[in-house]
Enzyme design. Structure first.
Site, PDB file in Angstrom:
ATOM      1  N   THR A 150       0.871  -1.195   0.000  1.00 16.44           N
ATOM      2  CA  THR A 150       0.000   0.000   0.000  1.00 16.44           C
ATOM      3  C   THR A 150       0.902   1.237   0.000  1.00 16.44           C
ATOM      4  O   THR A 150       1.369   1.643  -1.053  1.00 16.44           O
ATOM      5  CB  THR A 150      -0.955  -0.015   1.200  1.00 16.44           C
ATOM      6  OG1 THR A 150      -0.208  -0.206   2.376  1.00 16.44           O
ATOM      7  CG2 THR A 150      -1.987  -1.114   1.048  1.00 16.44           C
ATOM      8  N   THR A 188      -1.478  -1.452   6.660  1.00 16.00           N
ATOM      9  CA  THR A 188      -1.517  -2.311   7.820  1.00 16.00           C
ATOM     10  C   THR A 188      -0.303  -3.215   7.694  1.00 16.00           C
ATOM     11  O   THR A 188       0.527  -3.044   6.820  1.00 16.00           O
ATOM     12  CB  THR A 188      -2.840  -3.104   7.822  1.00 16.00           C
ATOM     13  OG1 THR A 188      -3.008  -3.692   9.083  1.00 16.00           O
ATOM     14  CG2 THR A 188      -2.830  -4.180   6.754  1.00 16.00           C
ATOM     15  N   ASN A 391       0.300  11.343   6.042  1.00 19.34           N
ATOM     16  CA  ASN A 391      -0.880  11.042   6.834  1.00 19.34           C
ATOM     17  C   ASN A 391      -1.923  12.148   6.873  1.00 19.34           C
ATOM     18  O   ASN A 391      -3.083  11.901   7.183  1.00 19.34           O
ATOM     19  CB  ASN A 391      -0.476  10.637   8.244  1.00 19.34           C
ATOM     20  CG  ASN A 391       0.052   9.219   8.249  1.00 19.34           C
ATOM     21  OD1 ASN A 391      -0.712   8.295   8.030  1.00 19.34           O
ATOM     22  ND2 ASN A 391       1.350   9.066   8.422  1.00 19.34           N
ATOM     23  N   SER A 396      -6.683  13.835   0.302  1.00 13.15           N
ATOM     24  CA  SER A 396      -7.052  15.083  -0.387  1.00 13.15           C
ATOM     25  C   SER A 396      -6.489  15.115  -1.799  1.00 13.15           C
ATOM     26  O   SER A 396      -5.714  14.270  -2.192  1.00 13.15           O
ATOM     27  CB  SER A 396      -6.573  16.284   0.410  1.00 13.15           C
ATOM     28  OG  SER A 396      -5.189  16.200   0.638  1.00 13.15           O
TER      29      SER A 396
END
EC number: 2.3.1.35
Lengths: 396, 396
Positions: A150, A188, A391, A396
């Protein structure tokens, strides 16, 4: 006696395992986002899962299998965590795995694992449609490792061959993803370990927990625990070879490398730091102190600024609630002692020496408490502008 | 029944208290760095101190006084915490306070309080020399509040007059400093409260602890605990007036305002956030959940980015170890419900509404757990680039 050799092949280095990564269109630009690990015979399986109360649907599904079930398939998707998705989320796992069993005959008790955004229903149709791209005879471990990424900036894969004194051998391979202990909108920690060692089922859980204690449970990027954290060990016994001591040694080696890779790849991290606490009342207290250091915002930002601010180290130890005493405390940056049992060595010369150490990519900070024999090493990273950027700005 | 009025005067609003702030040359550019509070009669005193095991020398000195001692003087310096300074640090406190008693007759059991860099010996000569600038008849409460500042961007002072039904009145005044719960190279949280209420000694500790529970103990800027944190309450009884209920109400008002001022002034903070957890199993669990939210890096960075990432809120609650269930959980940004008992309301319209709330200077995030009656509100702030800048670059 045994020898351990680093080898290529990741999760498919052990005999009888196959894998690949494909694109289901979950990531932008057709990035790889669905991976599988297939075994040509049934495997024993053991897992360690997140303690988060809101654990994700695929973990609930895993736990719904009968005790000691065997499997030959692990399906992994990125971009969607399938967490906080209620009954519908669990139904999605069943539907996807049902589709998988419809597409390929002979798949038994398949396991699913997910990582990505929380609270969005699984794009199950896209995932099911991607099965058409699966070829169970593939061994593209780099594709698989890439598909589970990710916010990771590099894929994490490793394998070892263990040769016993009598020349017989077995292998352990693994891949993992993670760039924050948690990062629930997108990331994760998932780890998949395969082996062809003929490890007895009863040893699997014991050794997995033992190895996790000093590796995955010793790292912190941001101190949080994800809804999806998973470590799976699959063993097919194909080598017919096993040695408990050698297996644990190598399993720890595999997990230590992957765990420190996660920290090194920590969001915005520029350095890997080993926080060692020695001479604590007991191991539990050493662990609490070491983890407090690895999680302190003030320590992490000082390290980012290469500021050998030992007062922040001392204060964090003092605030962690463990047994300590300024008259027996010693603090080291690398091998530079800056505080020893009440004596402050922190003049300009020491400050410069210590600052040089903090400029390295990886180093150790040691606190000797002088109150007992407990010791633990926690691994962490610095915290800089990039962490905030990743983070704060992600969606956005 | 009673009335409470905001008044001017800070710590010297109550009768019989005097204060000032002077420069001892500890800060650059002759900034104010030493403050005193003097009372023209002996005061009862109660304190709450840091639980950090390495508590600073002035706190050790305070604790060396006999139980129930009275005092008429508090001396405060900034720029140096006098922590981790060993026996020499404690001797320095005694020497400085000895010098004070030599300079001014009639000072009894003086208290010292320090904030600043850890692990550097107190510049005691400079502090003692600054006593020549003290005028014990002054009431410059703004100077005093400025002299105790470190990374604070504004001084924090407040006072109230409490008028009882029979028109008799008493006053409570206070000043405090803090811009991180901890920031051991330069800052900490100090609070000095004065009153002329004739509060019985036995009520002082009880009410101070009660008020701290929902105020100073409910805030977090970076989750750390300093070596120097101190809250002192001095009472001289001069008004001859006291009402327990009115005193507690007003003390909580004083401490709530100062506590939220600290968070608002949190290093690099751009918004003040109330994290409310309701319907928890009990108050203790509500507190644990609310504080976990206020301390989560992922929540704090999402708030900085005005990202209504409710998955991070849910995941933090789930990871905090408290009793919770996705089927009874509700999450609100302000009054916008984004998740209710398994139903996700998070479409584009809700996301926009929630994002608007996060753009405000101050707002509330509420988690209703639906498993009991426990409730707690913790106060925190966002975490942005400025925090990293202040904490990484300070000493360079």
């Amino acid at each position: 006696m045994f020898s351990v050799f680093s080898i290529d092949g990741g999760v498919v280095a052990p005999q009888g395992f196959y894998c690949d990564g494909v694109s289901a269109g979950l990531k932008k630009d057709n990035g790889l986002d669905v991976a599988f690990i297939y075994a040509d015979s049934l495997c024993e399986v053991e897992g360690i899962f997140t303690k988060n109360k809101f654990c994700a649907a695929p973990i609930l599904h895993f736990k719904s299998y009968p005790k000691d079930f065997k499997t030959n398939f692990v399906l992994v998707n990125s971009k969607n965590a399938n967490a906080l998705t209620g009954d519908e989320g669990l139904e999605s796992v069943k539907e996807v795995l049902g589709g998988l069993q419809y597409r390929f005959s002979g798949i038994q008790n398949p396991i699913m694992s997910s990582t990505g955004v929380i609270g969005v229903q699984l794009p199950k149709v896209k995932i099911i449609e991607s099965f058409n791209k699966f070829d169970l005879s593939q061994k593209n471990h780099n594709n698989a490792a890439e598909a589970i990424m990710t916010t990771d900036s590099f894929s994490k894969t490793i394998a070892f061959e263990v040769v016993l004194e009598d020349k017989r051998s077995f292998r352990i391979g693994a891949m993992c993803k993670g760039a924050g202990m948690i990062n629930p909108s997108l990331a994760t920690m998932l780890c998949f370990i395969t082996t062809d060692a003929s490890i007895p089922k009863r040893d699997m859980q014991e050794l997995l927990l033992k190895a996790a204690d000093s590796t995955f449970n010793a790292i912190s990027v941001d101190g949080d625990t994800s809804t999806n954290d998973t470590v799976l060990l699959l063993s097919n016994g194909k080598s017919g070879v096993y040695d408990k001591e050698a297996f644990l040694f190598t399993l720890e080696k595999v997990m230590h490398k992957l765990a420190t890779d996660i920290v090194r790849d920590g969001e915005g991290a520029t350095k890997l730091v080993a926080f060692e606490v020695k001479g604590a009342k007991n191991k539990e207290e050493a662990k609490r102190g070491a983890k407090a250091l690895s999680q302190s915002l003030l320590v992490k930002t000082a390290l980012f600024g290469c500021d050998p601010n030992w007062g922040r180290i001392a204060s964090t130890i003092g605030a962690s609630g463990i047994t300590c005493n300024p008259k027996t405390l010693e603090i080291y940056f690398g091998d530079v002692c800056v505080y020893q049992k009440g004596v402050i060595y922190f003049n300009e010369e020491y400050e410069q020496k210590a600052a040089e150490i903090l400029k390295q990519d990886s180093f150790k900070i040691t606190c000797v408490l002088g109150v007992g024999e407990g010791a633990f090493v926690a691994y962490g990273c610095d915290l800089g502008y990039e962490y905030v950027k990743i983070n704060a700005d992600y969606r956005s």
